[in-house]
Design an enzyme around this catalytic site. Structure first.
Site, PDB file in Angstrom:
ATOM      1  N   CYS A  59       0.639  -1.068  -0.134  1.00  0.00           N
ATOM      2  CA  CYS A  59       0.014   0.175  -0.011  1.00  0.00           C
ATOM      3  C   CYS A  59       0.870   1.215   0.143  1.00  0.00           C
ATOM      4  O   CYS A  59       1.739   1.549   0.755  1.00  0.00           O
ATOM      5  CB  CYS A  59      -0.810  -0.111   1.279  1.00  0.00           C
ATOM      6  SG  CYS A  59      -2.006   1.300   1.158  1.00  0.00           S
ATOM      7  N   CYS A  63       0.513   4.449   6.802  1.00  0.00           N
ATOM      8  CA  CYS A  63      -0.118   4.269   8.239  1.00  0.00           C
ATOM      9  C   CYS A  63       0.832   3.639   9.258  1.00  0.00           C
ATOM     10  O   CYS A  63       1.047   2.570   8.918  1.00  0.00           O
ATOM     11  CB  CYS A  63      -1.542   3.797   8.259  1.00  0.00           C
ATOM     12  SG  CYS A  63      -2.544   4.476   6.971  1.00  0.00           S
ATOM     13  N   CYS A  66       0.178  -0.055  10.260  1.00  0.00           N
ATOM     14  CA  CYS A  66      -0.124  -1.086   9.444  1.00  0.00           C
ATOM     15  C   CYS A  66       0.675  -1.773   8.757  1.00  0.00           C
ATOM     16  O   CYS A  66       1.695  -1.399   8.250  1.00  0.00           O
ATOM     17  CB  CYS A  66      -1.022  -0.159   8.226  1.00  0.00           C
ATOM     18  SG  CYS A  66      -1.839  -1.257   7.181  1.00  0.00           S
ATOM     19  N   CYS A 103     -17.247  -7.916   4.723  1.00  0.00           N
ATOM     20  CA  CYS A 103     -16.326  -6.880   4.568  1.00  0.00           C
ATOM     21  C   CYS A 103     -15.170  -7.011   3.752  1.00  0.00           C
ATOM     22  O   CYS A 103     -14.169  -7.992   4.233  1.00  0.00           O
ATOM     23  CB  CYS A 103     -16.060  -6.179   5.839  1.00  0.00           C
ATOM     24  SG  CYS A 103     -17.315  -5.912   7.192  1.00  0.00           S
ATOM     25  N   CYS A 134     -19.815  -4.808   2.560  1.00  0.00           N
ATOM     26  CA  CYS A 134     -19.153  -3.687   3.091  1.00  0.00           C
ATOM     27  C   CYS A 134     -17.849  -3.792   2.309  1.00  0.00           C
ATOM     28  O   CYS A 134     -17.243  -4.521   2.100  1.00  0.00           O
ATOM     29  CB  CYS A 134     -18.891  -3.528   4.416  1.00  0.00           C
ATOM     30  SG  CYS A 134     -17.744  -2.389   5.114  1.00  0.00           S
ATOM     31  N   CYS A 194     -19.559   3.306   7.801  1.00  0.00           N
ATOM     32  CA  CYS A 194     -18.864   2.542   8.817  1.00  0.00           C
ATOM     33  C   CYS A 194     -17.479   3.351   9.197  1.00  0.00           C
ATOM     34  O   CYS A 194     -16.547   3.358   8.193  1.00  0.00           O
ATOM     35  CB  CYS A 194     -18.326   1.167   8.469  1.00  0.00           C
ATOM     36  SG  CYS A 194     -17.453   0.204   9.733  1.00  0.00           S
ATOM     37  N   ARG A 266     -18.466  -1.416  16.864  1.00  0.00           N
ATOM     38  CA  ARG A 266     -17.743  -2.707  16.923  1.00  0.00           C
ATOM     39  C   ARG A 266     -16.362  -2.891  17.630  1.00  0.00           C
ATOM     40  O   ARG A 266     -15.679  -1.960  17.542  1.00  0.00           O
ATOM     41  CB  ARG A 266     -17.333  -2.804  15.340  1.00  0.00           C
ATOM     42  CG  ARG A 266     -16.872  -4.490  14.993  1.00  0.00           C
ATOM     43  CD  ARG A 266     -16.694  -4.515  13.769  1.00  0.00           C
ATOM     44  NE  ARG A 266     -17.805  -4.419  12.868  1.00  0.00           N
ATOM     45  CZ  ARG A 266     -18.151  -3.932  11.681  1.00  0.00           C
ATOM     46  NH1 ARG A 266     -16.974  -3.392  11.140  1.00  0.00           N
ATOM     47  NH2 ARG A 266     -19.349  -3.861  11.005  1.00  0.00           N
TER      48      ARG A 266
HETATM   49  N1  SAM Z   1      -6.508   0.634   3.257  1.00  0.00           N
HETATM   50  C1  SAM Z   1      -7.913   0.983   3.631  1.00  0.00           C
HETATM   51  C2  SAM Z   1      -7.787   2.499   4.303  1.00  0.00           C
HETATM   52  O1  SAM Z   1      -7.111   2.479   5.004  1.00  0.00           O
HETATM   53  O2  SAM Z   1      -8.739   3.384   3.921  1.00  0.00           O
HETATM   54  C3  SAM Z   1      -8.674   0.144   4.474  1.00  0.00           C
HETATM   55  C4  SAM Z   1      -8.467  -1.043   5.253  1.00  0.00           C
HETATM   56  S1  SAM Z   1      -7.311  -0.453   6.652  1.00  0.00           S
HETATM   57  C5  SAM Z   1      -6.592  -1.672   7.126  1.00  0.00           C
HETATM   58  C6  SAM Z   1      -8.769  -0.104   7.886  1.00  0.00           C
HETATM   59  C7  SAM Z   1      -8.573   0.240   9.329  1.00  0.00           C
HETATM   60  O3  SAM Z   1      -7.964  -0.859   9.960  1.00  0.00           O
HETATM   61  C8  SAM Z   1      -7.584   1.325   9.672  1.00  0.00           C
HETATM   62  O4  SAM Z   1      -8.093   2.551   9.494  1.00  0.00           O
HETATM   63  C9  SAM Z   1      -7.031   1.155  11.072  1.00  0.00           C
HETATM   64  O5  SAM Z   1      -7.986   1.511  11.977  1.00  0.00           O
HETATM   65  C10 SAM Z   1      -7.338  -0.318  11.234  1.00  0.00           C
HETATM   66  N2  SAM Z   1      -5.881  -1.012  11.413  1.00  0.00           N
HETATM   67  C11 SAM Z   1      -5.145  -1.253  10.346  1.00  0.00           C
HETATM   68  N3  SAM Z   1      -4.017  -1.861  11.008  1.00  0.00           N
HETATM   69  C12 SAM Z   1      -4.409  -2.053  12.222  1.00  0.00           C
HETATM   70  C13 SAM Z   1      -3.596  -2.713  13.270  1.00  0.00           C
HETATM   71  N4  SAM Z   1      -2.360  -3.191  13.192  1.00  0.00           N
HETATM   72  N5  SAM Z   1      -4.236  -2.762  14.458  1.00  0.00           N
HETATM   73  C14 SAM Z   1      -5.407  -2.289  14.657  1.00  0.00           C
HETATM   74  N6  SAM Z   1      -6.060  -1.691  13.606  1.00  0.00           N
HETATM   75  C15 SAM Z   1      -5.669  -1.655  12.369  1.00  0.00           C
HETATM   76 FE1  SF4 Z   2      -2.727   1.150   3.332  1.00  0.00          FE
HETATM   77 FE2  SF4 Z   2      -2.874  -0.055   5.521  1.00  0.00          FE
HETATM   78 FE3  SF4 Z   2      -2.982   2.602   5.530  1.00  0.00          FE
HETATM   79 FE4  SF4 Z   2      -5.105   1.179   4.877  1.00  0.00          FE
HETATM   80  S1  SF4 Z   2      -4.356   1.398   6.761  1.00  0.00           S
HETATM   81  S2  SF4 Z   2      -4.350   2.997   3.618  1.00  0.00           S
HETATM   82  S3  SF4 Z   2      -3.879  -0.799   3.795  1.00  0.00           S
HETATM   83  S4  SF4 Z   2      -1.348   1.424   4.909  1.00  0.00           S
END
Ligand code: SAM
Ligand code: SF4
Ligand code: DTB
Length: 334
Positions: A59, A63, A66, A103, A134, A194, A266
């Site tokens: 990606c 973040c 992530c 989802c 979703c 959501c 949730r």
């Molecule tokens: N990539 C898309 C986005 O961020 O818009 C959707 C998937 S992303 C994995 C969705 C959410 O998962 C993130 O906004 C974050 O809140 C949560 N998330 C991601 N990695 C995580 C982690 N290691 N532990 C807990 N929550 C996580």
């Molecule tokens: Fe990409 Fe992870 Fe951020 Fe979603 S949460 S935008 S998958 S880096």
């Protein structure tokens, strides 16, 4: 007299007010949250969603939490967009195991129009399996949101993640305003929203209060509010962050319930590291939705067997697809 009435939902929360809720003695906070929960929902019913990562890793966003970000060196196996038949098979399996919503998540900054064509096929196919749909695909334009709505998408997940003040410590490639814009496009298209956040990032209690304030002060409360507890993954910048006090996680759920009385809250990522007793407290505090299935997107979730047993031990039942969400005692008897 219970605090909740069917008076208009509030959209004018101040951070001070929400922070004051966090400061309450634990029993007072839980009593208030549970009273509101019971006035708006059947307290023994939990909405059950199953997640599938339809496109994993690489990606472009950064973040800090992530494992799928290309900016971090983690052990996540990168995958291209899954073929339609694999998505359908996973959806059937989820339905057979009792999920009512499926989802689908893609590790994109924003889908291209061609990618959108492909996921729209997935929405159509999953709906015919009798599941709510979703998707979470990153940012969307207004036109893309409208196309997803026309395909019949029920929910779009896009989180605010943290307070506006703390957000910049975690993500630099997409702004808070970008996220608010996507949420507005989703809402305007008529798709259920959501949106929630993630705690345990090293943010303060005031940041958690401010995140909930941002969500509650949206023009309409999100129908679904996922509260994720950071799952620390080796190779991400946030691995090694001091863990959040579990009781503070319960408080976050309780304040979300008070601020957004009619939303599904949730109990999202992080259940794999929670005791059954902690999860039970979260359900009492107002959580009424979970992700069910052995895997979230890339990290483990409690096993289906474990969750089934937990539901039996707590007398919880899964919400059926098509059942009205809110089962307010007073509405039911009115
Ligand atoms: N990539 C898309 C986005 O961020 O818009 C959707 C998937 S992303 C994995 C969705 C959410 O998962 C993130 O906004 C974050 O809140 C949560 N998330 C991601 N990695 C995580 C982690 N290691 N532990 C807990 N929550 C996580
Ligand atoms: Fe990409 Fe992870 Fe951020 Fe979603 S949460 S935008 S998958 S880096
Ligand atoms: C949400 O708020 N949490 C889910 C879902 N929306 C897409 C994702 C949790 C991801 C946890 C880390 C992983 O498994 O990769």
């Amino acid at each position: 007299m219970p605090e909740h009435t069917h008076a208009a939902l509030r959209h004018d929360w101040t951070v001070d007010e929400l922070a004051a809720l966090f400061e309450l003695p634990f029993n007072d906070l839980l009593f208030r949250a549970h009273t509101i929960h019971r006035a708006n929902f059947d307290p023994n019913t939990v909405q059950v969603s199953t997640l599938l990562s339809i496109k994993t890793g690489a990606c472009p966003e950064d973040c800090g939490y992530c494992p799928q970000s290309a900016h971090h060196d983690t052990n996540v196996e990168k995958e291209r967009l899954l073929p339609l038949d694999e998505v359908i098979a996973a959806a059937r399996n989820a339905r057979a195991h009792g999920a009512s919503r499926f989802c689908m998540g893609a590790a994109w900054r924003q889908p291209t129009d061609r990618q959108l064509d492909e996921v729209i096929e997935m929405v159509r196919a999953v709906k015919t399996e009798g599941l709510e749909t979703c998707m979470t695909l990153g940012m969307l334009t207004a036109e893309q949101a409208e196309r997803l709505k026309s395909a019949g998408l029920d929910y779009y997940n896009h989180n605010l993640d943290s307070s506006p003040e703390f957000y910049g410590n975690i993500i630099s490639t997409r702004t808070y305003q970008d996220r608010l814009d996507t949420l507005a496009h989703v809402r305007d298209a008529g798709i259920n929203v959501c949106s929630g956040g993630i705690v345990g990032l090293g943010e303060s209690r005031r940041d958690r209060a401010a995140l909930l304030g941002q969500l509650a002060n949206l023009p309409k409360h999100p129908e679904s509010v996922p509260i994720n507890n950071l799952v620390q993954v080796e190779g991400t910048p946030l691995a090694g962050t001091p863990k959040l006090d579990p009781l503070e996680f319960v408080r976050t759920i309780a304040v979300a319930r008070i601020a957004m009385p009619e939303s599904f809250v949730r109990l999202s990522a992080g259940r794999g590291e929670m005791t059954d007793e902690l999860q039970a407290l979260c359900f009492f505090a107002g959580a009424n939705s979970i992700f069910y299935g052995d895997k979230l997107l890339t990290t483990p979730n409690p096993s289906e067997n474990h969750d089934r047993e937990l539901f039996v031990r707590l007398g919880l039942k899964p919400l059926e697809n098509g059942e009205p969400g809110g089962a307010c005692e007073r509405c039911a008897t009115a």
